[in-house]
Each structure stands twice: as C-alpha cells, then as structure tokens.
Design an enzyme around this catalytic site. Structure first.
Site, PDB file in Angstrom:
ATOM      1  N   GLY A  34      40.208  63.815  36.975  1.00 64.38           N
ATOM      2  CA  GLY A  34      41.015  64.127  38.164  1.00 64.38           C
ATOM      3  C   GLY A  34      42.383  64.606  37.739  1.00 64.38           C
ATOM      4  O   GLY A  34      43.394  63.935  37.956  1.00 64.38           O
ATOM      5  N   SER A  86      37.634  52.849  47.410  1.00 63.85           N
ATOM      6  CA  SER A  86      38.649  52.982  48.455  1.00 63.85           C
ATOM      7  C   SER A  86      38.537  51.793  49.402  1.00 63.85           C
ATOM      8  O   SER A  86      37.436  51.258  49.614  1.00 63.85           O
ATOM      9  CB  SER A  86      38.408  54.278  49.227  1.00 63.85           C
ATOM     10  OG  SER A  86      39.092  54.247  50.456  1.00 63.85           O
ATOM     11  N   SER A  87      39.671  51.423  49.995  1.00 63.60           N
ATOM     12  CA  SER A  87      39.631  50.262  50.898  1.00 63.60           C
ATOM     13  C   SER A  87      38.820  50.557  52.166  1.00 63.60           C
ATOM     14  O   SER A  87      38.455  49.637  52.895  1.00 63.60           O
ATOM     15  CB  SER A  87      41.052  49.810  51.264  1.00 63.60           C
ATOM     16  OG  SER A  87      41.757  50.870  51.853  1.00 63.60           O
ATOM     17  N   CYS A  88      38.509  51.851  52.407  1.00 64.59           N
ATOM     18  CA  CYS A  88      37.662  52.137  53.577  1.00 64.59           C
ATOM     19  C   CYS A  88      36.197  51.812  53.295  1.00 64.59           C
ATOM     20  O   CYS A  88      35.353  51.954  54.173  1.00 64.59           O
ATOM     21  CB  CYS A  88      37.832  53.575  54.055  1.00 64.59           C
ATOM     22  SG  CYS A  88      37.172  54.770  52.921  1.00 64.59           S
ATOM     23  N   TYR A 148      32.713  59.395  53.836  1.00 68.24           N
ATOM     24  CA  TYR A 148      33.491  59.167  52.609  1.00 68.24           C
ATOM     25  C   TYR A 148      33.265  57.751  52.086  1.00 68.24           C
ATOM     26  O   TYR A 148      33.070  57.535  50.883  1.00 68.24           O
ATOM     27  CB  TYR A 148      34.968  59.406  52.921  1.00 68.24           C
ATOM     28  CG  TYR A 148      35.912  59.134  51.781  1.00 68.24           C
ATOM     29  CD1 TYR A 148      36.005  60.020  50.709  1.00 68.24           C
ATOM     30  CD2 TYR A 148      36.722  58.001  51.772  1.00 68.24           C
ATOM     31  CE1 TYR A 148      36.886  59.779  49.665  1.00 68.24           C
ATOM     32  CE2 TYR A 148      37.601  57.754  50.736  1.00 68.24           C
ATOM     33  CZ  TYR A 148      37.680  58.649  49.685  1.00 68.24           C
ATOM     34  OH  TYR A 148      38.556  58.396  48.643  1.00 68.24           O
ATOM     35  N   LYS A 154      31.779  56.383  48.472  1.00 66.12           N
ATOM     36  CA  LYS A 154      32.516  55.452  47.597  1.00 66.12           C
ATOM     37  C   LYS A 154      31.678  54.207  47.306  1.00 66.12           C
ATOM     38  O   LYS A 154      31.680  53.695  46.185  1.00 66.12           O
ATOM     39  CB  LYS A 154      33.853  55.062  48.239  1.00 66.12           C
ATOM     40  CG  LYS A 154      34.898  56.163  48.151  1.00 66.12           C
ATOM     41  CD  LYS A 154      35.250  56.404  46.695  1.00 66.12           C
ATOM     42  CE  LYS A 154      36.270  57.476  46.460  1.00 66.12           C
ATOM     43  NZ  LYS A 154      36.515  57.749  45.041  1.00 66.12           N
ATOM     44  N   HIS A 157      47.530  61.962  54.269  1.00 68.00           N
ATOM     45  CA  HIS A 157      47.571  60.571  54.717  1.00 68.00           C
ATOM     46  C   HIS A 157      48.903  60.302  55.420  1.00 68.00           C
ATOM     47  O   HIS A 157      49.839  61.097  55.342  1.00 68.00           O
ATOM     48  CB  HIS A 157      47.408  59.631  53.523  1.00 68.00           C
ATOM     49  CG  HIS A 157      46.021  59.622  52.966  1.00 68.00           C
ATOM     50  ND1 HIS A 157      45.646  60.402  51.900  1.00 68.00           N
ATOM     51  CD2 HIS A 157      44.911  58.934  53.336  1.00 68.00           C
ATOM     52  CE1 HIS A 157      44.364  60.197  51.639  1.00 68.00           C
ATOM     53  NE2 HIS A 157      43.891  59.313  52.497  1.00 68.00           N
ATOM     54  N   TRP A 188      50.655  59.739  65.273  1.00 64.12           N
ATOM     55  CA  TRP A 188      49.316  59.637  65.855  1.00 64.12           C
ATOM     56  C   TRP A 188      48.952  58.188  66.180  1.00 64.12           C
ATOM     57  O   TRP A 188      49.292  57.261  65.451  1.00 64.12           O
ATOM     58  CB  TRP A 188      48.264  60.167  64.890  1.00 64.12           C
ATOM     59  CG  TRP A 188      48.395  61.621  64.553  1.00 64.12           C
ATOM     60  CD1 TRP A 188      49.191  62.540  65.169  1.00 64.12           C
ATOM     61  CD2 TRP A 188      47.713  62.313  63.506  1.00 64.12           C
ATOM     62  NE1 TRP A 188      49.038  63.772  64.578  1.00 64.12           N
ATOM     63  CE2 TRP A 188      48.139  63.656  63.559  1.00 64.12           C
ATOM     64  CE3 TRP A 188      46.779  61.940  62.543  1.00 64.12           C
ATOM     65  CZ2 TRP A 188      47.669  64.629  62.667  1.00 64.12           C
ATOM     66  CZ3 TRP A 188      46.304  62.894  61.655  1.00 64.12           C
ATOM     67  CH2 TRP A 188      46.739  64.230  61.716  1.00 64.12           C
TER      68      TRP A 188
HETATM   69  O1  GFB Z   1      46.713  57.556  56.272  1.00 64.46           O
HETATM   70  P1  GFB Z   1      45.634  57.700  57.284  1.00 64.46           P
HETATM   71  O2  GFB Z   1      45.203  59.076  57.611  1.00 64.46           O
HETATM   72  O3  GFB Z   1      44.460  56.843  56.714  1.00 64.46           O
HETATM   73  O4  GFB Z   1      46.093  57.038  58.674  1.00 64.46           O
HETATM   74  P2  GFB Z   1      43.454  55.702  57.106  1.00 64.46           P
HETATM   75  C1  GFB Z   1      46.575  55.757  58.762  1.00 64.46           C
HETATM   76  C2  GFB Z   1      47.034  55.466  60.180  1.00 64.46           C
HETATM   77  O5  GFB Z   1      48.214  56.217  60.454  1.00 64.46           O
HETATM   78  C3  GFB Z   1      46.036  55.834  61.277  1.00 64.46           C
HETATM   79  C4  GFB Z   1      48.101  56.864  61.696  1.00 64.46           C
HETATM   80  O6  GFB Z   1      46.055  54.846  62.273  1.00 64.46           O
HETATM   81  C5  GFB Z   1      46.599  57.147  61.816  1.00 64.46           C
HETATM   82  O7  GFB Z   1      46.253  57.400  63.171  1.00 64.46           O
HETATM   83  N1  GFB Z   1      48.940  58.074  61.716  1.00 64.46           N
HETATM   84  C6  GFB Z   1      50.021  58.261  62.522  1.00 64.46           C
HETATM   85  C7  GFB Z   1      48.780  59.207  61.006  1.00 64.46           C
HETATM   86  N2  GFB Z   1      50.534  59.486  62.367  1.00 64.46           N
HETATM   87  C8  GFB Z   1      49.777  60.097  61.421  1.00 64.46           C
HETATM   88  C9  GFB Z   1      49.828  61.402  60.829  1.00 64.46           C
HETATM   89  O8  GFB Z   1      50.664  62.236  61.152  1.00 64.46           O
HETATM   90  N3  GFB Z   1      48.897  61.666  59.871  1.00 64.46           N
HETATM   91  C10 GFB Z   1      47.955  60.739  59.485  1.00 64.46           C
HETATM   92  N4  GFB Z   1      47.068  61.069  58.527  1.00 64.46           N
HETATM   93  N5  GFB Z   1      47.867  59.518  60.060  1.00 64.46           N
HETATM   94  C11 GFB Z   1      41.965  57.065  55.498  1.00 64.46           C
HETATM   95  C12 GFB Z   1      40.488  57.269  55.435  1.00 64.46           C
HETATM   96  O9  GFB Z   1      42.101  56.281  56.594  1.00 64.46           O
HETATM   97  O10 GFB Z   1      42.485  56.346  54.400  1.00 64.46           O
HETATM   98  C13 GFB Z   1      40.028  57.651  54.110  1.00 64.46           C
HETATM   99  O11 GFB Z   1      40.106  58.155  56.459  1.00 64.46           O
HETATM  100  C14 GFB Z   1      40.696  56.915  52.949  1.00 64.46           C
HETATM  101  O12 GFB Z   1      38.659  57.468  54.083  1.00 64.46           O
HETATM  102  C15 GFB Z   1      42.171  56.737  53.135  1.00 64.46           C
HETATM  103  O13 GFB Z   1      40.101  55.674  52.751  1.00 64.46           O
HETATM  104  C16 GFB Z   1      42.787  55.756  52.137  1.00 64.46           C
HETATM  105  O14 GFB Z   1      43.858  54.480  56.350  1.00 64.46           O
HETATM  106  O15 GFB Z   1      43.293  55.520  58.564  1.00 64.46           O
END
Ligand code: GFB
Length: 314
Positions: free
Chosen positions: A19, A114-116, A143, A147, A186, A209
């Site tokens: 990576g 991943s923690s998911c 995803y 994992k 993220h 969001w």
């Molecule tokens: O970081 P994130 O996309 O990852 O979102 P997850 C975390 C939280 O932040 C969610 C909120 O509740 C989103 O709705 N959030 C608020 C936002 N504003 C935003 C924004 O502008 N962008 C994003 N991206 N989120 C991912 C998994 O989940 O985490 C993957 O989908 C992976 O599979 C990764 O495991 C570590 O923790 O929700």
C-alpha cells in the site's frame, strides 16, 4: 550488530509495506524509517490485483515481514456508491498478498482489517470476540465482508500451514495524506476541508451529515503505525487485536473540535437526510494496552498536525 528478538523484526530485515500510497501504508513507512529499519519497500507500480506481478515481487524482493495496509477505502458515501469496487479490490489484494506470503515463506504478516467488521449493534466498547456475532451495518456491508474474509483467510493459513499471519483492527484513522475529496472522504478529512473552505470564502455555515449523534473512535495515523510496529514485534496469536486510541467522540464533538482547530467562526448545521451509519464504534483496547502499548497523540494534536498538512498541500 543485529539483535535477535525471536519473531521480532531486525533493523536489517526485509520489510514489505503493501500500500505505497495509502494513508496507513505511508505512515507505517515513516515509522519504520524513523525506527532505523533500513530495508523497507513498497510496490513500484505493480498492480496488487495481478497475482503474477505480486508473485514476481515476492520472488525478487524476498520480504521477511509484510504489513498489509492496502485496498480501496472510503467514507460512508463511498461505501454506499461503490460497494462492488471496494469489495473486489480488498478481496483480490488480500488473496494475492496472503497466498504469496505463504508461498515465499514470509516470517510474519500483519493484515489490517477495519472496525466496520464488527456487528452493527455490537456491545460497546467492541471486544475482539464479538466478530461475526451479529448483522453488519448496511451502508458498509460489502467492504466489511471483504475485510472479514481477509481476517478469516489469515486464520485459515495459520491453521492449515502454520503461517504467522496476524490481524489488527484499527479505529477510524486520520492524518496527513488522507483523502480530502468532497464526497468520498472520511469524516475528519471531510470536515477539515469543509470548514477550511468556509473560512477562506467567508461562508456563514457548514453542513455536517447525519444527526451528529453517532460516536466514532479516532486514531491519529502515526499512532496507528506505531501500534502496527508494536504488534509485529509483540503479538503472535491468530485472534485479531484491536488497535484503538480510546478517543471516542460524537460527530458533534468532533465537528466542534475541528471548528476550533481550523478557526471557523460560522455555524454548523446537521443534514439529517444523510445517513448516520453505525450508531457507535468504539474499540475495547485492553488487549494491546495489557501488552504495554498506548497512543501518544491527543485528538486535538492529531487534528492540528493534519490541518497544517492540509494547508500546505491544498
Ligand atoms: O468517516 P465516515 O464516513 O465513516 O463517517 P464511518 C462517520 C460519521 O460522520 C457518519 C458523519 O455518521 C457520517 O454521517 N459525517 C458527518 C460525515 N459529516 C460527514 C462528511 O462530510 N463526510 C463523511 N464521510 N461523514 C466508514 C465505513 O464508516 O468508516 C468504512 O463506511 C470504513 O467501511 C471506515 O470502515 C473506517 O465510520 O461511518
């Protein structure tokens, strides 16, 4: 002189960080270099999904230790939009690297899950034993299944071939080198970007969001890299081990912290038409703490370093 510490890496061990461009891969390289390891490498243009290219790389470079930190990732929106890409990429890379590591007698491999991978309604903080005890969060099921397949593949190789392949489960990582794209990033990178752009363009509000209520555990990527080196040297069992910081915050608190670090004075509004994803993701870190590892950076310090990097790069 080379010090021999059993299964531990030596300063002149051949170490492959899979990576070359990933957030975590780059940080592991930094950590190895800082610690004085002098024979570390990554792929140089090889396609990780092409098994013959990867086979050649292993045959020629003969890695003794492998950090598997590759595979497409993305935030909640990317997981909803590209489940097939994310799943296929992660499955193919895990299969290719893990099989070549066995073929070429790698001494030890660390696979990063991943923690998911934990069930959506898991008891918090999530213990390693909770894997596969319930249904996954629908927004990232593809995803997460990839994992989990990687975790099980490491365990299957251990069981069938005796391979010393271990699994780390990181909290949500962030830091310099993260993906700061508008839609697919993220939450930490996304909010740094949104608040910075709002500040420099004198906008009055930023949209976050979801409800702001979900909780996530965040780990600064240099701490995560340090934890990876630590378990490569100190952990040898096939059961996964959580790699967290203990820093679990609501998205609302995270947004406030980023607002302060960026210096954005406007207001924050919550767009509840966007998904929250998993309600809480916080890791039980007692296993790695009992081994003697703890993180160095606070959330604030990590955010400040990341924001400085972002300002220089963008
Ligand atoms: O970081 P994130 O996309 O990852 O979102 P997850 C975390 C939280 O932040 C969610 C909120 O509740 C989103 O709705 N959030 C608020 C936002 N504003 C935003 C924004 O502008 N962008 C994003 N991206 N989120 C991912 C998994 O989940 O985490 C993957 O989908 C992976 O599979 C990764 O495991 C570590 O923790 O929700």
């Amino acid at each position: 002189m080379t010090v021999n510490r059993g299964n531990a890496m030596n300063i002149d061990s051949s170490i492959y960080v899979v990576g070359e461009n990933t957030l975590i891969g780059v940080a592991i390289h930094r950590a190895l270099e800082r610690a004085g390891y002098c024979k570390t490498f990554s792929e140089k243009g090889e396609d990780l999904k092409n098994v013959s290219q990867i086979d050649r790389l292993f045959r020629e470079r003969k890695p003794e230790f492998v950090f598997l930190a590759a595979g497409k990732t993305g935030g909640i929106a990317a997981n909803i939009k590209y489940p097939a890409d994310l799943m296929l990429d992660n499955l193919l890379i895990a299969c290719n690297i893990i099989e070549c590591a066995r073929r070429y007698n790698v001494k030890k491999l660390l696979y990063l899950a991943s923690s998911c991978s934990y069930p959506r309604d898991c008891a918090q903080p999530m213990k390693e034993e909770a894997l596969l005890t319930g249904l996954l969060e629908p927004t990232n099921v593809a995803y997460a299944v990839a994992k989990i397949a990687g975790i099980k593949l490491c365990q299957a190789y251990k069981s069938q071939y005796g391979s010393n392949f271990i699994v780390g489960i990181p909290a949500n990582a962030f830091g310099p080198g993260d993906d700061f794209s508008e839609e697919d990033s993220h939450v930490v990178a996304a909010l740094i970007r949104k608040m910075h752009e709002a500040k420099v363009n004198d906008r009055k509000q930023v949209e976050v969001w979801g409800t702001g209520n979900p909780q996530r555990e965040f780990i600064f990527v240099d701490d995560l890299a340090d934890a990876c080196l630590f378990i490569m040297d100190n952990y040898d069992t096939p059961e996964p081990i959580n790699l967290g910081s203990g820093m679990a915050f609501s998205i609302r608190d995270l947004a406030e912290a980023i607002r302060e670090v960026v210096g954005f004075n406007g207001s924050i509004v919550y767009d509840t038409s966007k998904p929250d994803g998993m309600p809480i993701k916080s890791l039980d870190n007692s296993k790695i703490r009992d081994l003697g590892w703890s993180p160095y950076f606070s959330l604030r310090e990590g955010l400040a370093i990341t924001y400085n990097w972002y300002r220089k790069e963008y």
